[in-house]
Design a protein around this motif. Structure first.
Motif, PDB file in Angstrom:
ATOM      1  N   LYS A  52       1.758 -12.471  -0.571  1.00  0.00           N
ATOM      2  CA  LYS A  52       0.790 -12.015   0.491  1.00  0.00           C
ATOM      3  C   LYS A  52       0.406 -10.518   0.627  1.00  0.00           C
ATOM      4  N   ASN A  53       1.064  -9.961  -0.511  1.00  0.00           N
ATOM      5  CA  ASN A  53       0.656  -8.393  -0.491  1.00  0.00           C
ATOM      6  C   ASN A  53       0.107  -8.058  -1.794  1.00  0.00           C
ATOM      7  N   PRO A  54      -1.333  -8.289  -2.186  1.00  0.00           N
ATOM      8  CA  PRO A  54      -1.856  -8.328  -3.365  1.00  0.00           C
ATOM      9  C   PRO A  54      -1.833  -6.896  -4.059  1.00  0.00           C
ATOM     10  N   LYS A  91       1.105   0.753   2.641  1.00  0.00           N
ATOM     11  CA  LYS A  91       0.526   0.585   4.108  1.00  0.00           C
ATOM     12  C   LYS A  91       0.544  -0.855   4.707  1.00  0.00           C
ATOM     13  N   LYS A  92       0.090  -1.581   3.910  1.00  0.00           N
ATOM     14  CA  LYS A  92       0.097  -3.033   4.269  1.00  0.00           C
ATOM     15  C   LYS A  92       1.398  -3.492   4.605  1.00  0.00           C
ATOM     16  N   ALA A  93       2.613  -3.233   3.703  1.00  0.00           N
ATOM     17  CA  ALA A  93       3.849  -3.516   3.992  1.00  0.00           C
ATOM     18  C   ALA A  93       4.341  -2.978   5.556  1.00  0.00           C
ATOM     19  N   GLY A 101       6.925  -6.691  -0.439  1.00  0.00           N
ATOM     20  CA  GLY A 101       6.388  -5.825  -1.417  1.00  0.00           C
ATOM     21  C   GLY A 101       6.263  -4.306  -1.433  1.00  0.00           C
ATOM     22  N   GLN A 102       7.291  -4.074  -0.484  1.00  0.00           N
ATOM     23  CA  GLN A 102       7.443  -2.434  -0.987  1.00  0.00           C
ATOM     24  C   GLN A 102       7.784  -1.905  -2.086  1.00  0.00           C
ATOM     25  N   VAL A 103       9.019  -2.597  -2.385  1.00  0.00           N
ATOM     26  CA  VAL A 103       9.522  -2.295  -3.840  1.00  0.00           C
ATOM     27  C   VAL A 103       8.502  -2.236  -4.769  1.00  0.00           C
TER      28      VAL A 103
END
Ligand SMILES: [Zn+2]
Length: 134
Positions: A52-54, A91-93, A101-103
Motif C-alpha cells: 500500500k506504499n508504492p 512521508k506517506k508512512a 514501508g518505512q524500512v
C-alpha cells in the motif's frame, strides 16, 4: 462412547495426542500453542512487503539496483529516483502508519544516497582518467 458425538469438532494435539477442540488456540493437556490453519499466513506477508506504499517499494528496488550505479554511470538516475521515492514513502508512512514501508523507504534513501555519491565519484574518476590520457 460419549466422545463420538462431537468428534467432528475435535482433533488430536500434535504434541501430546490428546483430543482437543479444533478451534482451541492452546492445548489444555500439555499447554502447546496451536495455530489454526490459514490464520498465521496473512499477517506475515502483509507486514513484510508494503503493497500500500508504492513509493517505498520503488525506493527499495531502486536503492538495491543503485549498486549498479557505483560501477556503471549509465545507472546514475536510479539512486536519484531511490532517494526521491524514499522521501515520498517516508512521508506517506508517517501520514498513514497502516501503509507501512518505512524500512523499505529508508533502504532507498540510504542505499540511493550512498550509491549515488560513489557513482558520482566513480564517474568523475573515469572522466579525469580519460582526460589525463595522452
Ligand atoms: Zn497437547
Amino acid at each position: 462412547m460419549s466422545t463420538i458425538e462431537d468428534s467432528d469438532d475435535r482433533q488430536p494435539c500434535p504434541v501430546c495426542g490428546e483430543s482437543i477442540k479444533k478451534s482451541a488456540k492452546v492445548c489444555r493437556h500439555c499447554g502447546e500453542k496451536l495455530t489454526p490453519k490459514g490464520e498465521s499466513q496473512g499477517d506475515s506477508t502483509g507486514g513484510l512487503i508494503p503493497y500500500k506504499n508504492p513509493p517505498a517499494l520503488i525506493a527499495y528496488y531502486c536503492g538495491l539496483f543503485s549498486l549498479l550505479a557505483c560501477l556503471i554511470p549509465i545507472f546514475l538516475p536510479l539512486p536519484v529516483v531511490a532517494v526521491v521515492a524514499g522521501i515520498k514513502g517516508l512521508k506517506k508512512a508517517k501520514a498513514e502508519p497502516q501503509v507501512k514501508g518505512q524500512v523499505h523507504a529508508w533502504i532507498g534513501v540510504i542505499g540511493g544516497g550512498l550509491c549515488g555519491l560513489v557513482g558520482l565519484v566513480t564517474t568523475v574518476g573515469i572522466v579525469i582518467a580519460l582526460l589525463s590520457k595522452p
